[in-house]
Write a protein that holds these residues in place. Sequence first.
Motif, PDB file in Angstrom:
ATOM      1  N   GLY A  68       0.816  -1.199   0.000  1.00 30.85           N
ATOM      2  CA  GLY A  68       0.000   0.000   0.000  1.00 30.85           C
ATOM      3  C   GLY A  68       0.852   1.252   0.000  1.00 30.85           C
ATOM      4  N   PHE A  69       0.554   2.147  -0.894  1.00 26.36           N
ATOM      5  CA  PHE A  69       1.230   3.432  -0.954  1.00 26.36           C
ATOM      6  C   PHE A  69       0.243   4.444  -1.488  1.00 26.36           C
ATOM      7  CE2 PHE A  69       2.127   1.186  -4.883  1.00 26.36           C
ATOM      8  CZ  PHE A  69       1.806   2.105  -5.862  1.00 26.36           C
ATOM      9  N   ASN A  70       0.537   5.699  -1.306  1.00 25.22           N
ATOM     10  CA  ASN A  70      -0.308   6.778  -1.812  1.00 25.22           C
ATOM     11  C   ASN A  70       0.402   7.439  -2.984  1.00 25.22           C
ATOM     12  OD1 ASN A  70      -2.297   6.490   0.218  1.00 25.22           O
ATOM     13  ND2 ASN A  70      -0.993   7.610   1.633  1.00 25.22           N
ATOM     14  N   PHE A  71      -0.278   7.492  -4.109  1.00 23.32           N
ATOM     15  CA  PHE A  71       0.246   8.138  -5.308  1.00 23.32           C
ATOM     16  C   PHE A  71      -0.799   9.153  -5.737  1.00 23.32           C
ATOM     17  CE2 PHE A  71       1.195   8.324  -9.887  1.00 23.32           C
ATOM     18  CZ  PHE A  71       2.546   8.567  -9.824  1.00 23.32           C
ATOM     19  N   ILE A  83       4.410  10.705  -4.120  1.00 22.94           N
ATOM     20  CA  ILE A  83       4.237   9.329  -3.672  1.00 22.94           C
ATOM     21  C   ILE A  83       4.741   9.238  -2.233  1.00 22.94           C
ATOM     22  CG2 ILE A  83       6.473   8.577  -4.603  1.00 22.94           C
ATOM     23  CD1 ILE A  83       5.116   5.880  -5.214  1.00 22.94           C
ATOM     24  N   ASP A  84       4.001   8.521  -1.408  1.00 27.22           N
ATOM     25  CA  ASP A  84       4.502   8.252  -0.067  1.00 27.22           C
ATOM     26  C   ASP A  84       4.198   6.806   0.301  1.00 27.22           C
ATOM     27  OD1 ASP A  84       2.129   8.158   2.012  1.00 27.22           O
ATOM     28  OD2 ASP A  84       1.682   9.861   0.728  1.00 27.22           O
ATOM     29  N   PHE A  85       5.141   6.231   0.973  1.00 27.19           N
ATOM     30  CA  PHE A  85       5.003   4.852   1.426  1.00 27.19           C
ATOM     31  C   PHE A  85       5.692   4.700   2.757  1.00 27.19           C
ATOM     32  CE2 PHE A  85       7.826   5.337  -2.200  1.00 27.19           C
ATOM     33  CZ  PHE A  85       9.061   5.053  -1.669  1.00 27.19           C
ATOM     34  N   THR A  86       5.387   3.601   3.429  1.00 25.22           N
ATOM     35  CA  THR A  86       5.866   3.384   4.791  1.00 25.22           C
ATOM     36  C   THR A  86       6.749   2.139   4.853  1.00 25.22           C
ATOM     37  OG1 THR A  86       3.846   4.368   5.651  1.00 25.22           O
ATOM     38  CG2 THR A  86       5.132   3.054   7.186  1.00 25.22           C
ATOM     39  N   PHE A  87       7.825   2.261   5.590  1.00 28.30           N
ATOM     40  CA  PHE A  87       8.679   1.123   5.926  1.00 28.30           C
ATOM     41  C   PHE A  87       8.433   0.819   7.397  1.00 28.30           C
ATOM     42  CE2 PHE A  87      10.904   3.173   2.468  1.00 28.30           C
ATOM     43  CZ  PHE A  87      11.381   2.118   1.712  1.00 28.30           C
ATOM     44  N   THR A 108       9.874  -1.786 -11.854  1.00 27.85           N
ATOM     45  CA  THR A 108      10.531  -1.579 -13.142  1.00 27.85           C
ATOM     46  C   THR A 108      10.425  -2.800 -14.050  1.00 27.85           C
ATOM     47  OG1 THR A 108      12.630  -2.280 -12.178  1.00 27.85           O
ATOM     48  CG2 THR A 108      12.167   0.092 -12.231  1.00 27.85           C
ATOM     49  N   ALA A 109      10.109  -3.963 -13.491  1.00 29.34           N
ATOM     50  CA  ALA A 109       9.954  -5.177 -14.295  1.00 29.34           C
ATOM     51  C   ALA A 109       8.538  -5.338 -14.828  1.00 29.34           C
ATOM     52  CB  ALA A 109      10.341  -6.403 -13.469  1.00 29.34           C
ATOM     53  N   ASP A 114       4.317   4.430 -15.336  1.00 27.32           N
ATOM     54  CA  ASP A 114       3.280   5.108 -14.560  1.00 27.32           C
ATOM     55  C   ASP A 114       3.768   5.580 -13.200  1.00 27.32           C
ATOM     56  OD1 ASP A 114       1.399   4.950 -16.514  1.00 27.32           O
ATOM     57  OD2 ASP A 114       0.384   3.203 -15.685  1.00 27.32           O
ATOM     58  N   ILE A 115       4.474   4.743 -12.502  1.00 28.14           N
ATOM     59  CA  ILE A 115       4.879   5.080 -11.141  1.00 28.14           C
ATOM     60  C   ILE A 115       6.389   5.266 -11.101  1.00 28.14           C
ATOM     61  CG2 ILE A 115       4.689   4.449  -8.715  1.00 28.14           C
ATOM     62  CD1 ILE A 115       2.186   2.964  -9.394  1.00 28.14           C
ATOM     63  N   VAL A 116       6.813   6.284 -11.800  1.00 29.17           N
ATOM     64  CA  VAL A 116       8.210   6.706 -11.848  1.00 29.17           C
ATOM     65  C   VAL A 116       8.215   8.189 -11.523  1.00 29.17           C
ATOM     66  CG1 VAL A 116      10.186   7.070 -13.352  1.00 29.17           C
ATOM     67  CG2 VAL A 116       8.888   4.965 -13.526  1.00 29.17           C
ATOM     68  N   LEU A 117       9.102   8.588 -10.641  1.00 29.15           N
ATOM     69  CA  LEU A 117       9.053   9.961 -10.158  1.00 29.15           C
ATOM     70  C   LEU A 117      10.461  10.503  -9.938  1.00 29.15           C
ATOM     71  CD1 LEU A 117       6.707  11.860  -9.196  1.00 29.15           C
ATOM     72  CD2 LEU A 117       7.221  11.092  -6.921  1.00 29.15           C
ATOM     73  N   LEU A 118      10.723  11.671 -10.479  1.00 31.94           N
ATOM     74  CA  LEU A 118      11.942  12.413 -10.179  1.00 31.94           C
ATOM     75  C   LEU A 118      11.507  13.543  -9.264  1.00 31.94           C
ATOM     76  CD1 LEU A 118      14.976  12.891 -10.700  1.00 31.94           C
ATOM     77  CD2 LEU A 118      14.283  14.466 -12.506  1.00 31.94           C
TER      78      LEU A 118
END
Length: 151
Positions: free
Chosen positions: A47-50, A77-81, A111-112, A120-124
Amino acid sequence: RRQRQMCIRDRFWCIEIVDSKNPDLYVELGTVVVGLSDSLTRIPDNGFNFKTDDQSKLDETEFGHVYADLYPKRRSIDFTFNLIEYDQMETMQAIFKRVGGSRPVFVALDTAEEIFDKDDIVLLGRMKLTMDFNHIVRGYFSKKLLIVESM
C-alpha cells in the motif's frame, strides 16, 4: 527478451535497454539520469499513496465567475517502511545526508512491470526536508517516506 544495446564510440558510456514489450526495438530517451544509486534490502509495506495535485490558482467572484491561473500538475508518492532494522535506518540517513531535500531523487516502483506499467509510477522528485524515524521495539524502526515531483 529483446535487447538493444547502444554504445557511444568516443565516450565511456554504454547504455543497455531491455524492453520485452517493444517488438520494433525503437527506443526514445526523454531524460537520462546519471548519479549514485542506493537500494534497500527492505521493501516498503504493501500500500502506498500516489497522488496528483493541480497547482492552479482559482478565483471566484461573488457572481459565480471563476478565473484560473494555470500552473502545472505535481505528483507525489509516499510509502511506509515498518520494522526496518538499524542498519537500514543508517542507510536511509546516509542517503538523506547526501541528497537532503535540495537534490532530486529518482524513484521507480515495479521496473519489471510485474503489476504496473513501468512508466506510470516513476518519479523524479525531492524528499521532505526532515528525516525522522519512529522507534517500534528493540532494534526496529518505522519510516514514512514522501517524495514530491520536481518541476
